[in-house]
Design a protein around this motif. Structure first.
Motif, short mmCIF file in Angstrom:
data_model
loop_
_atom_site.label_atom_id
_atom_site.label_comp_id
_atom_site.label_asym_id
_atom_site.label_seq_id
_atom_site.Cartn_x
_atom_site.Cartn_y
_atom_site.Cartn_z
N GLU A 1 50.81 -31.47 31.34
CA GLU A 1 51.68 -32.42 32.05
C GLU A 1 51.85 -32.00 33.51
N LEU A 2 52.09 -30.72 33.72
CA LEU A 2 52.39 -30.22 35.06
C LEU A 2 51.15 -30.03 35.90
N HIS A 3 50.06 -29.55 35.29
CA HIS A 3 48.94 -29.06 36.10
C HIS A 3 47.63 -29.80 35.84
N GLY A 4 47.56 -30.63 34.82
CA GLY A 4 46.29 -31.24 34.47
C GLY A 4 45.38 -30.24 33.78
N ALA A 5 44.10 -30.64 33.59
CA ALA A 5 43.16 -29.77 32.85
C ALA A 5 43.03 -28.44 33.57
N SER A 6 43.38 -27.37 32.89
CA SER A 6 43.33 -26.04 33.51
C SER A 6 43.58 -24.99 32.44
N VAL A 7 43.31 -23.74 32.82
CA VAL A 7 43.56 -22.65 31.88
C VAL A 7 45.07 -22.47 31.71
N ALA B 1 48.56 -28.00 41.44
CA ALA B 1 50.01 -27.86 41.67
C ALA B 1 50.50 -26.48 41.27
N GLY B 2 49.86 -25.48 41.79
CA GLY B 2 50.33 -24.11 41.54
C GLY B 2 49.19 -23.14 41.41
N ALA B 3 49.54 -21.89 41.10
CA ALA B 3 48.54 -20.86 40.93
C ALA B 3 47.84 -21.05 39.60
N GLY B 4 46.67 -20.48 39.46
CA GLY B 4 46.01 -20.56 38.17
C GLY B 4 44.61 -20.00 38.19
N VAL B 5 43.93 -20.15 37.05
CA VAL B 5 42.58 -19.62 36.92
C VAL B 5 41.61 -20.54 37.65
N HIS B 6 40.90 -19.98 38.56
CA HIS B 6 40.08 -20.69 39.50
C HIS B 6 38.62 -20.66 39.05
#
Ligand SMILES: O=C(O)c1ccc(O)c(O)c1
Ligand SMILES: [Mg+2]
Length: 629
Positions: A353-359, A513-518
């Motif tokens: 919900e917050l970040h979309g498809a991501s780790v 929308a934030g930090a994460g696995v790139h």
């Protein structure tokens, strides 16, 4: 032998907000004391007595009032005026309810280079303080006019010879000048050390005043030998507070509670590093022994799950299992497990919900999950347990600073893996053929101001050690990078941050929308064969790169042709270790994958090629306008 860890204190200058905000944040993070920075009191609209009452309500001691500047060794009439100024500050201290004031070494051009005069002035100040039951501590600023080393400050304190005057040590002032505390124990009795301030910092080549005022950070976040410093202080017999004093532009702009919590975490971690013959065994459980990444979990919905599954199958992954009770798929290739989670009403759904498809989670193999979890809790981390279906194995998790989960997976008790207990494994899936061995590294993109908190978290909780920071050139700005790895190299985690929103790192942070696995890198014994055998679209590398490779490394024509054909990048270290790697195009400009082949103990990440990769990624997005002024 110390019975308990030293009290923990933090200077209000470390934190954002009003003085009451700062004190409330310090108390909520669990500090026992605060240093009141004079500027914070001057700008507070209320009497010092109110601050005293507030500190009492919050259970905080006011450990020191500071700084008192440009006091010692001044010619008359300033000398007399300084004594009057001191008396007025003593009034404030009494109203605040603190008995210690920090005098930092004089920076005025008019100050005299006269240790005997400095000692006489400080003796008189101490005499006046003692008359009110107060004490004075003297600190050498690294940029002091005549006094900038702790030995000089100690020489003056010793000459002044007054029981109400002691030495103040600040790790930054000592370590920034390349000095150490060698000789402190033995020369300076522990009870003559009035106070100890701790700050770490990245190694920067700039004037020491600007370095100190803008770039200090908490112990464990920078590159200074803070543990050695603190160990010498304890060896000398000091038993007062350890107090954080950090001037940092980003900390002052960040939420006070988060920075205070990071500060307290740094001191709890430092206690455990200091544990030794003269310091009690730390209450902190030992860090986990890490065995690598068991799986990575992606938050998706059904549609994104299908797209990502397609992307992964082009890379050679196969659907290997379906969760027994949830909408969760296991994709596998060789030793790499990727989990695609589209279960509604789960931690993953919240993340999607917050970040979309991501780790949304990383699972680490640990020797003892219970111990790892209690270490994380002792380090003020929040933990998480997912609700369980019938017969499923609980996997505890720690919440990382970006809000993602880090699952702690133990080797199965009766040989049953989490996959067997929680998944319907598809026939033959356990033997999924593939040329991937394991997750080699998991790279994170961080927003501005998040690097220090991430470094400390992974260092303290998981025992990862940070490499020195480096700058990587993106066509749209610089990316600062710091790689962290556990001692065995089984868990590696490069962290990237950039000021520009247009760099690969900056774009990722805004996309998600934030930090994460790139990106996630997988290791393979033969990168060229891997690339040749897959349908995955790889990032294309320009021919000029291979011209330069030939010139730099003197590679033979056949190898060079193989590299160029596969769009493979190449690096070699000083010991002859070699690195061959390639990148996929990115999945919706959100994250991408890398395959890496390490030869002969190569232990880095091909930083020399990062600029080429980032330029290729920027080219792959021609619709992105270049920044204009
Ligand atoms: O930057 C300063 O002026 C300053 C003041 C007080 C301190 O304790 C210190 O370490 C630095
Ligand atoms: Mg200081």
């Amino acid at each position: 032998m110390l019975e308990t860890p030293l009290p923990k204190s933090i200077a209000t200058v470390c934190l954002s907000g009003s003085l009451p905000d700062k004190m409330e944040a310090a108390a909520s993070a669990g500090f026992q004391g605060v240093e009141i920075f004079e500027q914070d009191l001057l700008t507070h609209d209320g009497p010092p007595e109110g601050i005293r009452a507030m500190a009492e309500d919050l259970g905080l001691a006011i450990t020191i009032f500071q700084p008192f500047r440009d006091f010692e060794a001044m010619p008359e009439p300033q000398r007399r005026r300084n004594m009057d100024r001191a008396e007025r500050k003593f009034d404030v201290m009494q109203a605040l309810g603190t008995d210690l004031v920090l005098v930092c070494s004089n920076v005025q051009p008019a100050a005299m280079d006269d240790p005997a005069r400095a000692a006489a002035d400080l003796r008189e100040m101490a005499e006046r303080a003692a008359a009110r039951g107060l004490r004075v501590g003297y600190e050498a600023l690294a940029w002091g006019r005549h006094v900038n080393r702790w030995r000089q400050a100690w020489d003056i304190v010793r000459r002044a010879d007054h029981r109400a005057l002691g030495l103040i040590l600040d790790s930054f002032h000592t370590l920034s000048l390349g000095d150490t505390l060698d000789g402190l124990a033995g020369e300076v009795p522990g009870d003559r050390i009035a106070f100890v301030q701790l700050a770490d910092a990245p190694r920067l080549s700039m004037d020491v005043l600007s370095w100190s005022r803008h770039f200090r950070d908490f112990p464990g976040q920078g590159e200074l030998p803070i543990a050695e410093f603190a160990r010498e202080v304890l060896r000398a017999g000091y038993r007062g507070p350890l107090s954080l004093e950090v001037f940092n532009d980003e900390f002052r702009a960040a939420p006070a509670r988060r920075i205070a919590r990071d500060g307290h975490r740094s001191l709890i971690w430092l206690d455990s590093v200091l544990a030794g013959p003269s310091v009690p065994a730390s209450p902190l459980p030992a860090p986990p022994v890490l065995g690598g990444v068991e799986f990575l979990e992606f938050a998706v919905d059904e549609a994104k799950g299908r797209e990502l599954g397609g992307f992964l199958s082009n890379l050679g992954f196969r659907l290997a299992g379906q969760h027994r009770s949830k909408s969760v798929e296991l994709w596998r290739q060789g030793g790499v497990n990727l989990v695609l989670n589209s279960e509604p009403d789960s931690a993953a759904a919240g993340h999607f919900e917050l970040h979309g498809a991501s780790v949304c989670a990383t699972a680490l193999r640990v020797d003892d999950a219970t111990r790892a979890l209690s270490r994380a809790e002792a380090l003020l981390c929040s933990t998480w347990r997912e609700r369980l279906g019938e017969g499923e194995r609980p996997i505890p998790a720690v919440r990382a600073p970006d809000g993602t989960l880090i699952y702690l997976v133990e080797p199965g008790a009766e040989g049953r893996s989490i996959w067997e207990s929680d998944f319907h494994l598809l026939p033959g899936a356990a033997e999924a053929p593939g040329a991937l061995e394991r997750v080699d590294h998991v790279a994170h993109a961080l927003a501005q101001g998040q690097m220090e908190g991430f470094v400390l978290f992974h260092r303290a909780v998981f025992g990862l050690e940070p490499a020195p920071p480096m700058d990587l050139p993106d066509p749209q700005g610089l990316v600062q990078s710091r790689a962290m790895a556990d001692p065995s190299g089984r868990v590696r985690m490069p962290l990237n941050v950039s000021e520009s929103r247009q760099t690969a790192t900056g774009r990722f942070v805004s996309a998600i929308a934030g930090a994460g696995v790139h990106h996630v890198a997988f290791s393979t014994p033969d990168a060229a064969a891997f690339v040749a055998g897959r349908a995955a679209p790889m990032l294309t590398i320009p021919g000029n790169y291979y011209e330069d490779l030939a010139a730099r490394f003197g590679l033979d024509d056949r190898l060079l042709a193989d590299l160029e054909r596969g769009h493979l990048l190449y690096d070699r270290d000083a010991r002859g270790g070699e690195f061959v790697h390639a990148y996929t195009v990115s999945f919706e400009d959100r994250f991408f994958f890398e395959v890496v082949e390490r030869r002969a103990g190569y232990a880095d990440y091909g930083a020399a090629n990062a600029g080429v990769r980032m330029a290729a990624q920027a080219r792959a997005r021609p619709w992105l306008p270049a920044p204009r002024d």
